[in-house]
Design a protein around this motif. Structure first.
Motif, short mmCIF file in Angstrom:
data_model
loop_
_atom_site.label_atom_id
_atom_site.label_comp_id
_atom_site.label_asym_id
_atom_site.label_seq_id
_atom_site.Cartn_x
_atom_site.Cartn_y
_atom_site.Cartn_z
N MET A 1 -40.88 -18.39 35.29
CA MET A 1 -40.54 -18.05 36.65
C MET A 1 -41.69 -17.40 37.37
SD MET A 1 -37.90 -14.90 36.23
CE MET A 1 -38.51 -13.25 36.23
N GLY A 2 -42.77 -17.07 36.65
CA GLY A 2 -43.92 -16.46 37.31
C GLY A 2 -44.83 -15.77 36.31
N GLU A 3 -45.63 -14.89 36.85
CA GLU A 3 -46.56 -14.11 36.03
C GLU A 3 -46.50 -12.67 36.48
OE1 GLU A 3 -50.29 -15.99 36.93
OE2 GLU A 3 -50.14 -17.29 35.19
N ILE A 4 -46.82 -11.79 35.55
CA ILE A 4 -46.95 -10.37 35.87
C ILE A 4 -48.32 -9.93 35.37
CG2 ILE A 4 -45.85 -9.51 33.77
CD1 ILE A 4 -44.48 -7.43 35.72
N GLU A 5 -49.00 -9.17 36.19
CA GLU A 5 -50.38 -8.79 35.90
C GLU A 5 -50.49 -7.28 35.78
OE1 GLU A 5 -54.70 -9.18 38.12
OE2 GLU A 5 -53.11 -10.58 38.63
N SER A 6 -51.24 -6.85 34.77
CA SER A 6 -51.59 -5.45 34.62
C SER A 6 -53.10 -5.35 34.63
CB SER A 6 -51.02 -4.89 33.31
OG SER A 6 -51.72 -5.42 32.20
N VAL A 7 -53.61 -4.15 34.44
CA VAL A 7 -55.05 -3.96 34.41
C VAL A 7 -55.68 -4.73 33.24
CG1 VAL A 7 -56.87 -2.23 34.12
CG2 VAL A 7 -54.86 -1.71 35.50
N LYS A 8 -54.95 -4.84 32.13
CA LYS A 8 -55.50 -5.43 30.92
C LYS A 8 -55.13 -6.89 30.67
CE LYS A 8 -55.52 -1.01 28.53
NZ LYS A 8 -55.05 -0.26 27.38
N ALA A 9 -54.05 -7.37 31.28
CA ALA A 9 -53.58 -8.71 30.90
C ALA A 9 -52.72 -9.35 31.99
CB ALA A 9 -52.78 -8.63 29.62
N SER A 11 -49.34 -11.90 31.95
CA SER A 11 -48.31 -12.45 31.07
C SER A 11 -47.36 -13.33 31.86
CB SER A 11 -47.51 -11.33 30.42
OG SER A 11 -48.35 -10.51 29.63
N ASP A 12 -46.90 -14.39 31.22
CA ASP A 12 -45.90 -15.26 31.83
C ASP A 12 -44.54 -14.57 31.81
OD1 ASP A 12 -47.64 -17.40 32.32
OD2 ASP A 12 -47.33 -18.21 30.31
N LEU A 13 -43.75 -14.81 32.84
CA LEU A 13 -42.37 -14.34 32.90
C LEU A 13 -41.46 -15.55 32.74
CD1 LEU A 13 -42.49 -11.89 35.92
CD2 LEU A 13 -42.31 -11.30 33.52
N PHE A 14 -40.52 -15.45 31.84
CA PHE A 14 -39.60 -16.54 31.59
C PHE A 14 -38.20 -16.12 32.02
CE2 PHE A 14 -43.04 -16.94 28.55
CZ PHE A 14 -43.42 -18.26 28.74
N SER A 15 -37.52 -16.98 32.75
CA SER A 15 -36.16 -16.70 33.17
C SER A 15 -35.20 -16.94 32.01
CB SER A 15 -35.78 -17.61 34.34
OG SER A 15 -34.44 -17.41 34.69
N PRO A 16 -34.25 -16.04 31.80
CA PRO A 16 -33.29 -16.24 30.72
C PRO A 16 -32.18 -17.23 31.08
CG PRO A 16 -32.84 -14.20 31.83
CD PRO A 16 -34.10 -14.75 32.44
N VAL A 17 -32.14 -17.65 32.34
CA VAL A 17 -31.12 -18.60 32.80
C VAL A 17 -31.78 -19.65 33.69
CG1 VAL A 17 -29.19 -16.96 32.69
CG2 VAL A 17 -30.50 -17.17 34.80
N SER A 18 -31.14 -20.80 33.78
CA SER A 18 -31.64 -21.85 34.67
C SER A 18 -30.91 -21.76 36.00
CB SER A 18 -31.44 -23.22 34.03
OG SER A 18 -30.09 -23.42 33.69
N GLY A 19 -31.58 -22.23 37.04
CA GLY A 19 -30.97 -22.21 38.36
C GLY A 19 -32.02 -22.27 39.45
#
Length: 72
Positions: A1-9, A11-19
């Motif tokens: 569903m997207g990405e989340i960014e921190s200072v160090k990395a 990471s991909d965000l995955f949705s636990p449901v479809s829709g």
């Protein structure tokens, strides 16, 4: 569903449901700390119209998740 960014990395965000994504919290672009500070309130990321409600049956509630991570 997207990405989340921190200072160090990043990471991909995955949705636990479809829709379909119905709304995105634009406030997070200005205040990303809300995700950590108020995840169940103003820190929400998106609103989804779930296409298969039975997928909810496999998810943990907040108390069960806290118990699960306490065992790690």
């Amino acid at each position: 569903m997207g990405e989340i960014e921190s200072v160090k990395a990043v990471s991909d965000l995955f949705s636990p449901v479809s829709g379909d994504v119905m709304e995105v919290n634009a406030r997070l672009a200005r205040e990303p700390e809300l995700v950590n500070n108020d995840p169940f309130g103003d820190g929400w990321m998106l609103r989804v119209k779930i296409s298969d409600a039975s997928e909810l049956d496999t998810l943990l509630n907040a108390a069960a998740y806290e118990e699960y991570i306490g065992q790690l």
